[in-house]
Design an enzyme around this catalytic site. Structure first.
Site, short mmCIF file in Angstrom:
data_model
loop_
_atom_site.label_atom_id
_atom_site.label_comp_id
_atom_site.label_asym_id
_atom_site.label_seq_id
_atom_site.Cartn_x
_atom_site.Cartn_y
_atom_site.Cartn_z
N GLU A 57 3.18 -5.42 12.18
CA GLU A 57 2.30 -4.40 12.10
C GLU A 57 1.26 -4.87 11.21
O GLU A 57 1.56 -5.16 10.11
CB GLU A 57 2.97 -3.31 11.51
CG GLU A 57 4.14 -2.78 12.47
CD GLU A 57 3.84 -2.09 13.62
OE1 GLU A 57 2.70 -1.81 13.73
OE2 GLU A 57 4.41 -2.02 14.67
N GLU A 117 7.03 0.16 16.37
CA GLU A 117 8.05 0.73 15.41
C GLU A 117 8.18 2.00 15.76
O GLU A 117 7.52 2.63 16.78
CB GLU A 117 7.53 0.47 13.99
CG GLU A 117 7.62 -0.73 13.50
CD GLU A 117 7.45 -1.02 11.87
OE1 GLU A 117 6.58 -0.16 11.44
OE2 GLU A 117 7.88 -1.82 11.29
N CYS A 150 -3.28 1.45 6.15
CA CYS A 150 -3.91 0.88 7.36
C CYS A 150 -4.53 1.50 8.40
O CYS A 150 -5.22 1.14 9.30
CB CYS A 150 -2.50 -0.05 7.95
SG CYS A 150 -1.11 1.26 8.37
N ASN A 170 0.68 -1.31 0.03
CA ASN A 170 -0.15 -0.05 -0.13
C ASN A 170 0.87 1.22 -0.11
O ASN A 170 0.54 2.25 -0.65
CB ASN A 170 -0.97 0.03 1.19
CG ASN A 170 -0.49 -0.29 2.59
OD1 ASN A 170 0.81 -0.53 2.63
ND2 ASN A 170 -0.73 0.49 3.29
#
Ligand code: NDP
Length: 481
Positions: free
Chosen positions: A249, A462, A283, A151
């Protein structure tokens, strides 16, 4: 037609199999380049190269690593236009978005971690009364695997490899097979920047062949993965018994909670972005929009007007707001969810179909921004991740009620709250089951902050020093004197 190559041991090489996969331009629905169909043999070569490079790279002075990474920063900046164009063609996103968000963020990722590594400090503990003290070494874990989705291709790829390399690890990385182009262009820039051979190795190919081989390899000590929850689960199942470090993630189904007392204009403009930027393929997009009942009708009317004004079309045109869906497979998935929403009793207020884009994009994969109304919070459309230009709108009556709606899903990546009531904002921020909460904003990022999800949205964080810590292992040394 261009054949993308793997980047192994500092060189661009063909896959051992000699086989290639088709790479599509989604805006025209046609193959425009080929991707190596690599397998475990190519991964082995990459791991060998990373292993060979590790002793020297992990002992390279942090300032020297900084210098090399900053050369890469300068090269990405110099090539911003061509990288943005490549990202747009490969992914389907508007080139204007790639130019202002994706590629600048890749620059920021390298710049941030080149400098952050120079500020990572170790701790010491004085054992008073025991004539001893402890210091804690923080050492790079070794060869690590970085696997990223389609993405935000270069943006998320560099978000992983920048901290890994800056921390002194050597990397075997796999970009999504659906969007390999900018990772390939990056490998050329790494050569130009003088990154030592084997520090970064990029193996192109499919998840089941290349991704699995990276995860299964005994010499790969840590896996940093961004992608779907089902893939994350499969990776965890393989990696956990090998005691690898894991950063996952994963997916999201983010709530956007709008109270009547919000700054209406700011909320409306941002909600259009948080719903449909990058065709909703972020996301962090808010796909479930909850509106306090007193402003529901007004919001519905204004939101529809704004969304209907979005230009869907050729990603290369400057006026385009919504580009093509990344692949035919993903296009079909989104359309099937629109069908499901209809079957579940939802009303499609706008969109819901594939518009015809005249000219060179007439065979591309486009979906109009879609707003659905009239569905309960707990139906499948409102519980499962669609990851496309599709949102649902629902009224609510109280803070407790909307909190229940928001927290009802298996995911917990991000949430957005719009209110001018400070106390309510803090109350909700504490009670939302989510790794990230935005109050009166969306996608406002400070790279120092922890980034990640709870529940089925992932494990680990992260960003900031968290990522440098992930790619390093602590070792305590106790000295008696
Ligand atoms: P996938 O999980 O399908 O793929 C992600 C990456 O994993 C790709 O490189 C893929 O390769 C690879 N892969 C697939 N199968 C395996 C396997 N068995 N072992 C190892 N690697 C594998 O996700 P998508 O690419 O479809 O990305 C969309 C998903 O990513 C959405 O769910 C979205 O929410 C999530 N996402 C999460 C973010 C976050 O920060 N939490 C940010 C962005 C996206 P290949 O492409 O070849 O299949």
């Amino acid at each position: 037609m261009l054949k993308i190559e793997n980047y192994i041991a500092g060189s661009l090489v063909a896959p051992i199999s000699g086989e290639y996969l088709d790479n599509f331009d989604p805006s025209i629905g046609e193959v425009y380049s080929y991707i190596p169909d690599s397998d475990e043999r190519d991964v082995q070569l990459a791991v060998d190269a990373a292993n060979a490079a590790f002793p020297a790279w992990s002992n390279t002075a942090t300032e020297e690593r900084f210098t090399i990474l900053m050369r890469l920063v300068a090269l990405i900046e110099r090539n911003l236009e061509s990288l943005a164009l490549a990202e747009s063609i490969d992914q389907g996103k508007p080139v204007s978005l790639a130019r202002t968000v994706d590629i600048p963020r890749a620059v920021s990722n390298f710049r941030f971690y080149a400098t952050a590594a120079m500020h990572l400090a170790n701790e010491s503990h004085d054992s008073v009364g025991q004539s001893a003290f402890n210091y804690t070494l923080r050492q790079p874990v070794g060869v690590v695997g970085c696997i990223s989705p389609w993405n935000l291709p270069l943006y998320l790829f560099t978000w992983k490899i920048a901290p890994a390399i800056a921390a002194g690890c050597t990397v075997v990385a796999k970009p999504s097979e659906v969007t390999p182009m900018t990772a390939y262009l990056l490998s050329k820039l790494c050569i130009e920047a003088g990154l030592p051979a084997g520090v970064l190795n990029i193996v192109h190919g499919t998840g089941p062949r290349v991704g699995s081989a990276i995860v299964e390899h005994k010499d790969v000590k840590a896996i940093s993965f961004t992608g779907g929850t089902a893939t994350g689960e499969a990776i965890a199942r393989t990696a956990a018994p090998m005691f690898k470090k894991l950063s996952l993630e994963l997916g999201g189904k983010n709530p956007n909670i709008i109270f009547a007392d919000c700054n209406y204009e700011e909320m409306l403009a941002t909600t259009v972005r948080s719903s449909f930027s990058n065709q909703g393929e972020i996301c962090l997009c808010g796909s479930r929009i909850f509106i306090e009942r007193p402003i529901y009708e007004k919001f519905r009317r204004d939101f529809l007007d704004r969304v209907n004004a979005l230009q869907v079309g050729d990603p290369l045109l400057p006026e385009t707001n919504v580009g093509a869906i990344v692949s035919k497979q993903h296009f079909d998935k989104i359309m099937s969810y629109i069908g499901l929403a209809h079957d579940e009793g939802g009303t499609i207020l706008t969109g819901g179909s594939s518009p015809t884009v005249d000219g060179r994009c007439e065979n591309g994969w486009f979906i109009s921004p879609t707003i659905i109304e009239g569905l309960p919070y707990d139906c499948r459309t409102n519980q499962e991740e669609i990851f496309g230009p599709v949102v649902t709108i629902m009224p609510f009556d109280s803070e407790d009620e909307v909190l229940g709606f928001a927290n009802s899903v298996r995911y917990g990546l991000s949430a957005t709250v719009w209110t001018e009531n400070l106390s309510r904002a803090h109350r909700l921020a504490a009670r939302l089951e989510s790794g990230i909460v935005w109050i009166n904003c969306w996608l406002q990022r400070d790279l120092r902050t922890p980034f990640g999800g709870v529940k089925d949205s992932g494990v680990g964080r992260e960003g900031g020093f968290e990522a440098l810590k992930f790619f390093t292992e602590e070792k305590n040394v106790c000295i008696k004197f």
